[in-house]
Write a protein that holds these residues in place. Structure first.
Motif, PDB file in Angstrom:
ATOM      1  N   THR A 165      12.345  70.826 -21.775  1.00 15.19           N
ATOM      2  CA  THR A 165      13.656  70.711 -22.422  1.00 15.19           C
ATOM      3  C   THR A 165      14.588  71.846 -21.995  1.00 15.19           C
ATOM      4  O   THR A 165      15.806  71.704 -22.050  1.00 15.19           O
ATOM      5  N   GLU A 166      14.012  72.963 -21.555  1.00 12.95           N
ATOM      6  CA  GLU A 166      14.816  74.100 -21.104  1.00 12.95           C
ATOM      7  C   GLU A 166      15.625  73.791 -19.856  1.00 12.95           C
ATOM      8  O   GLU A 166      16.586  74.508 -19.545  1.00 12.95           O
ATOM      9  N   ALA A 167      15.250  72.736 -19.139  1.00 15.38           N
ATOM     10  CA  ALA A 167      15.967  72.405 -17.906  1.00 15.38           C
ATOM     11  C   ALA A 167      17.392  71.951 -18.189  1.00 15.38           C
ATOM     12  O   ALA A 167      18.289  72.146 -17.360  1.00 15.38           O
ATOM     13  N   TRP A 168      17.608  71.360 -19.364  1.00 14.88           N
ATOM     14  CA  TRP A 168      18.901  70.767 -19.687  1.00 14.88           C
ATOM     15  C   TRP A 168      19.886  71.791 -20.236  1.00 14.88           C
ATOM     16  O   TRP A 168      19.508  72.796 -20.842  1.00 14.88           O
ATOM     17  N   ASN A 169      21.168  71.478 -20.024  1.00 12.23           N
ATOM     18  CA  ASN A 169      22.258  72.277 -20.587  1.00 12.23           C
ATOM     19  C   ASN A 169      22.122  73.752 -20.216  1.00 12.23           C
ATOM     20  O   ASN A 169      22.295  74.656 -21.045  1.00 12.23           O
ATOM     21  N   HIS A 170      21.830  73.950 -18.936  1.00 14.10           N
ATOM     22  CA  HIS A 170      21.611  75.301 -18.429  1.00 14.10           C
ATOM     23  C   HIS A 170      22.150  75.383 -17.005  1.00 14.10           C
ATOM     24  O   HIS A 170      22.052  74.425 -16.246  1.00 14.10           O
ATOM     25  N   ARG A 171      22.715  76.510 -16.681  1.00 15.53           N
ATOM     26  CA  ARG A 171      23.214  76.764 -15.322  1.00 15.53           C
ATOM     27  C   ARG A 171      22.101  77.384 -14.487  1.00 15.53           C
ATOM     28  O   ARG A 171      21.629  78.476 -14.767  1.00 15.53           O
ATOM     29  N   TRP A 172      21.691  76.617 -13.454  1.00 17.67           N
ATOM     30  CA  TRP A 172      20.693  77.116 -12.521  1.00 17.67           C
ATOM     31  C   TRP A 172      21.362  77.384 -11.180  1.00 17.67           C
ATOM     32  O   TRP A 172      22.413  76.808 -10.882  1.00 17.67           O
TER      33      TRP A 172
END
Length: 242
Positions: A211-218
């Motif tokens: 779930t950490e993959a979403w809504n995050h700037r990579w």
């Protein structure tokens, strides 16, 4: 309806949908273009969305050498945009009811009577998604399980977004839920609110990524890659409430 109307109206809808990650202006290009041109984007084909050399590299990555005219994944909406003051691309996968997510949980498997061309594409697509899986793990330090053989649509959405960033194009990938689409009740359960839609996306993507993959700037070699879960109500008169 979402991309129908004046350039200013469409840009405002898209910009509000992806704020604060990116911005869209009336000078940007998007596909489809409302009811004027309903064709969805295939990113390896000539369009104003990407430079020709990037389109060529995408085709070579996904398709076999003698199959460059074949279809690649088409996106519900694709638009140029600005991401951190640089030209980028917005990719949108949109759903209006619950069974749309359920229906894409399977993979792409070959039948015994598959053509030689289909067999060749099967190999290159599998290799492309595996390359992206490894790249996403390096980018995020999270475990990824995207695959040609399961959750094919979401897997290829993540793979294409990663590849664009790897080729130097900043990208925002949006899983968009259309809320209160009551006209779709004969096909599945409409999403009553954002929380319901977000929970469904997280549950659907759980076999593929954290779930950490979403809504995050990579960052893929310093190029932004931003997967976002968003929702909006799109009235059938064309007026949107995001």
């Amino acid at each position: 309806w979402l991309t129908h109307g004046s350039a200013q109206q469409v840009a405002a809808r898209l910009a509000e949908m992806i704020a604060p990650w990116s911005s869209v202006s009336a000078a940007d290009h998007w596909m489809p273009n409302g009811f004027v041109d309903t064709e969805e984007a295939q990113l390896h084909l000539p369009t104003p969305l990407l430079p020709a050399d990037i389109q060529r590299k995408l085709g070579e990555w996904w398709l076999p050498p003698d199959g460059q005219a074949r279809r690649t994944p088409n996106f519900d909406i694709a638009s140029t945009c600005t991401i951190e003051d640089k030209p980028g691309l917005l990719l949108v996968e949109a759903k209006a009811h619950s069974t749309e997510l359920e229906g894409e949980a399977c993979g792409r498997r070959l039948t015994t009577d598959a053509s030689e061309g289909r067999k060749a594409s099967h190999i290159t697509i599998g290799a492309a998604i595996e390359e992206a899986r490894i790249g996403l793990e390096e980018t995020t330090s999270l475990s990824w399980a995207i695959s040609r053989d399961t959750h094919h649509q979401m897997s290829n959405r993540f793979a294409w977004a990663w590849k664009l960033a790897q080729l130097g194009i900043p990208v925002v990938l949006v899983y968009l839920g259309f809320l209160k689409a009551d006209e779709m009740t004969d096909r599945g359960d409409p999403f009553p609110d954002h929380a319901t839609w977000e929970a469904l996306v997280l549950d659907h993507s759980e076999p593929l990524c954290s779930t950490e993959a979403w809504n995050h700037r990579w960052l893929v070699s310093d190029i932004p890659f931003i997967p976002v879960i968003s929702s909006m109500h799109q009235a059938l008169d064309g007026e949107a409430d995001v």
